[in-house]
Write a protein that holds these residues in place. Structure first.
Motif, short mmCIF file in Angstrom:
data_model
loop_
_atom_site.label_atom_id
_atom_site.label_comp_id
_atom_site.label_asym_id
_atom_site.label_seq_id
_atom_site.Cartn_x
_atom_site.Cartn_y
_atom_site.Cartn_z
N UNK A 4 0.86 -1.18 0.00
CA UNK A 4 0.00 0.00 0.00
C UNK A 4 0.90 1.23 0.00
N UNK A 5 0.66 2.11 -0.95
CA UNK A 5 1.45 3.34 -1.08
C UNK A 5 2.95 3.09 -0.91
N UNK A 6 3.43 2.10 -1.64
CA UNK A 6 4.87 1.85 -1.67
C UNK A 6 5.41 1.04 -0.51
N UNK A 7 4.56 0.78 0.45
CA UNK A 7 5.06 0.04 1.62
C UNK A 7 4.47 -1.37 1.68
N UNK A 8 5.28 -2.24 2.29
CA UNK A 8 4.84 -3.61 2.46
C UNK A 8 3.96 -3.70 3.70
N UNK A 9 2.74 -4.18 3.52
CA UNK A 9 1.83 -4.19 4.67
C UNK A 9 1.69 -5.57 5.29
N UNK A 10 2.14 -6.57 4.58
CA UNK A 10 2.01 -7.92 5.14
C UNK A 10 2.38 -8.95 4.11
N UNK A 11 2.72 -10.14 4.58
CA UNK A 11 3.02 -11.27 3.71
C UNK A 11 2.30 -12.46 4.33
N UNK A 12 1.27 -12.94 3.63
CA UNK A 12 0.41 -13.95 4.27
C UNK A 12 0.30 -15.21 3.42
N UNK A 13 -0.01 -16.31 4.08
CA UNK A 13 -0.30 -17.56 3.39
C UNK A 13 -1.68 -17.41 2.76
N UNK A 14 -1.81 -17.77 1.49
CA UNK A 14 -3.07 -17.56 0.80
C UNK A 14 -4.24 -18.29 1.46
N UNK A 15 -4.00 -19.53 1.91
CA UNK A 15 -5.15 -20.26 2.46
C UNK A 15 -5.57 -19.79 3.85
N UNK A 16 -4.87 -18.75 4.36
CA UNK A 16 -5.30 -18.26 5.67
C UNK A 16 -6.06 -16.93 5.58
N UNK A 17 -6.31 -16.43 4.35
CA UNK A 17 -6.97 -15.12 4.24
C UNK A 17 -8.21 -15.13 3.35
N UNK A 18 -8.98 -14.05 3.47
CA UNK A 18 -10.15 -13.82 2.63
C UNK A 18 -9.97 -12.48 1.93
N UNK A 19 -10.87 -12.16 1.00
CA UNK A 19 -10.82 -10.86 0.32
C UNK A 19 -10.87 -9.71 1.32
N UNK A 20 -11.78 -9.83 2.28
CA UNK A 20 -11.97 -8.76 3.26
C UNK A 20 -10.68 -8.54 4.05
N UNK A 21 -10.07 -9.66 4.44
CA UNK A 21 -8.85 -9.59 5.24
C UNK A 21 -7.73 -8.90 4.44
N UNK A 22 -7.65 -9.21 3.15
CA UNK A 22 -6.61 -8.60 2.31
C UNK A 22 -6.78 -7.08 2.28
N UNK A 23 -8.02 -6.63 2.13
CA UNK A 23 -8.28 -5.20 2.11
C UNK A 23 -7.91 -4.57 3.44
N UNK A 24 -8.28 -5.28 4.49
CA UNK A 24 -7.95 -4.80 5.84
C UNK A 24 -6.45 -4.62 6.00
N UNK A 25 -5.70 -5.62 5.57
CA UNK A 25 -4.24 -5.56 5.71
C UNK A 25 -3.69 -4.36 4.94
N UNK A 26 -4.24 -4.14 3.72
CA UNK A 26 -3.75 -3.02 2.91
C UNK A 26 -4.02 -1.67 3.60
#
Ligand SMILES: Nc1ncnc2c1ncn2[C@@H]1O[C@H](COP(=O)(O)OP(=O)(O)OP(=O)(O)O)[C@@H](O)[C@H]1O
Ligand SMILES: [Mg+2]
Length: 498
Positions: free
Chosen positions: A474-496
């Protein structure tokens, strides 16, 4: 509102050479409605839109505008009758400012010719309509492909048309920018405007449409009532057969923990673009990078490929530090980047489809008397079937292919090149759901053979479908690195956003 339709298309046919792009197509666009046109790559959608907006002439058939028969000899004539288009391919003037691109042909005049302050003010207003905040004095060529697409949309809205045509407007946009466009469309409809809408993103078709027409091989095969439409129904009608699965999930999600690291990015920074990015890419892994427009994903990809140098940080390939000063350095180290903007950075419009596919591997096709055309055609043949690449003949110019099929040819080019690390920037944009599935499956197959992939995509569902892990920016910064099977669309947006 009167019952006279905004636009009627009657029995339109169009041939290119011997190939029927459209066959006896009729449709009605009512006032105040969003009418979607869907179909696989090469079905004829853009050709139909081209005829309606005066860019192409039909061989047979007629158009009626507000109940009166019309003939548009040029896009200008269609415009003056109130029809504007945001075309599928970027079509902008890179040297001119954003304001000029939006207001082109409609610049306000003062006593001393064109009023620039007024031009900028109006341009800002139109960008504001789609809720975008882009500096209107920037030269167009300096904007990202996604922002250019947004400007192109603003230009269509600036024309005061009451019929707007959007041909794949969201292919390059993230969900958030797309939402803003949808809000604009809702307001436009309320004012009585009508929209013809083309997209491969079936969720948006369901969300937006008042009517849906399905094209297959140039023919109108169905009209669906959106209230009764489902994704499966649409896909089956587009393909003309029962399509089994639309998602690749389950094929992946293997455990890569134990595999060796092929690419290690350590605290990589390029000022103003991205900052302190670190990740390891493992052998056979698909690592997705997700984030909104302007999150620095493309810039990161370009930097790794040697198109622009980092300011600080390190890159290691197979444990050895590398410095890529140019793409040829990167290619030598087995790393390839497929750019997001095919027209500007990847396509050779006058060369044939086969040549476009083989152009990165030309050394293999050198014969005594120049390039061996036959060998190129033969060598590219497998990609036609594995990607459902639709072309009358591999030796026709690539510019005559539909947008989605051009994109497939460019993906094939880099797959043919053979490398260890492949960075794909929005590879499936503009590709129909079915072919997209084939391409995702093909990529998975390649990772089984040891290819490692960095997959940049704005589509969250796709990111979840294809990747093993997801890096969120998000805006040039790394906000997280997650295992795909542990997240949902909503969670990805939240992390961003946090
Ligand atoms: N200028 C051209 N010359 C020759 N053939 C063309 C030309 N433009 C389009 N075609 C052909 O017409 C057919 C329909 O293409 P069109 O671009 O309308 O498809 P589309 O439905 O918009 O596909 P996509 O989803 O890939 O954008 C294709 O087979 C394409 O190759
Ligand atoms: Mg098209």
């Amino acid at each position: 509102m009167s019952d006279i339709p905004a636009l009627e298309v009657h029995g339109v046919s169009k041939k290119f050479g011997n190939a029927h792009a459209l066959r006896d197509v009729s449709l009605t666009l009512r006032k105040g409605e969003v009418h979607s046109v869907i179909g696989e790559n090469g079905a004829g959608k853009s050709t139909l839109m081209g005829i309606i907006c005066g860019r192409l002439q039909p061989d047979t058939g007629t158009l009626q505008r507000d109940g009166k028969q019309v003939r548009f000899a040029s896009p200008r004539e269609a415009q003056s009758s109130g029809i504007a288009i945001a075309p599928q391919e970027l079509n902008v003037l890179p040297m001119l400012s954003v304001a000029e691109n939006i207001m082109i042909g409609a610049q306000p005049r003062g006593t001393f010719g064109i009023s620039w302050s007024e031009t900028r003010k109006l341009a800002e207003q139109f960008l504001h309509e789609i809720d975008e905040d882009i500096d209107t004095s920037t030269p167009m060529g300096e904007l990202s492909a996604a922002h250019q697409q947004l400007v192109q949309i603003a230009r269509a809205t600036a024309s005061h048309a009451d019929v707007l045509i959007f041909d794949e407007p969201t292919a390059m946009l993230t969900d958030r920018e797309a939402e803003k466009l949808f809000l604009f469309i809702a307001r436009f409809k309320q004012r009585g405007g009508s929209v013809l809408y083309v997209s491969h993103r079936l969720n948006e078709i369901l969300e937006l449409s008042d009517s849906i027409s399905v094209l297959r091989d140039g023919e109108l095969v169905a009209q669906i009532d959106p209230a009764e439409a489902t994704k499966e129904k649409m896909v089956n009608l587009m393909a003309g057969r029962e399509v089994k699965s639309l998602h690749i999930s389950g094929l992946r999600k293997q455990n890569n923990d134990q595999r060796e690291t092929v690419l290690s990015v350590q605290n990589l920074t390029r000022k103003g673009e991205f900052e302190d990015i670190s990740f390891d890419l493992r052998k056979g892994e698909i690592l997705a990078i997700s984030g909104l427009i302007g999150s620095g994903r493309t810039e990161l990809g370009k930097c790794l490929f040697g198109l622009q140098p980092p300011d600080s940080g390190k890159v290691l390939i197979n444990g050895r530090e590398v410095v890529h000063s140019s793409p040829s350095d990167a290619i030598q180290n087995g790393l390839i980047y497929l750019p997001e903007e095919r027209k500007k950075e990847g396509l050779f419009p006058l060369l044939s489809v086969a040549e476009n596919i083989c152009i990165a591997s030309l050394d293999r096709f050198k014969g005594l008397f120049g390039l061996r055309q036959g060998a190129m055609v033969k060598r590219s043949a497998p990609y036609f079937s594995s990607m459902k690449l639709k072309a009358a003949d591999p030796s026709i110019p690539i510019s005559t292919l539909s947008g989605g099929n051009q994109q497939k040819a460019i993906i094939a080019r880099w797959l043919m090149k053979e490398c260890d690390i492949l960075i794909l920037d929005e590879p499936t944009r503009g590709i129909d759901v079915n072919a997209k599935f084939e391409i995702q499956a093909l990529l998975t197959e390649l990772t089984d053979k040891g290819l490692s992939i960095v997959f940049i995509s704005s589509e969250l569902q796709e990111v979840l479908d294809v990747s093993d892990r997801i890096l969120v920016m998000h805006e040039g910064k790394m906000k997280g690195l997650v295992e795909t099977n542990s997240v949902t669309q909503e969670r990805l947006l939240q992390i961003a956003m946090t």
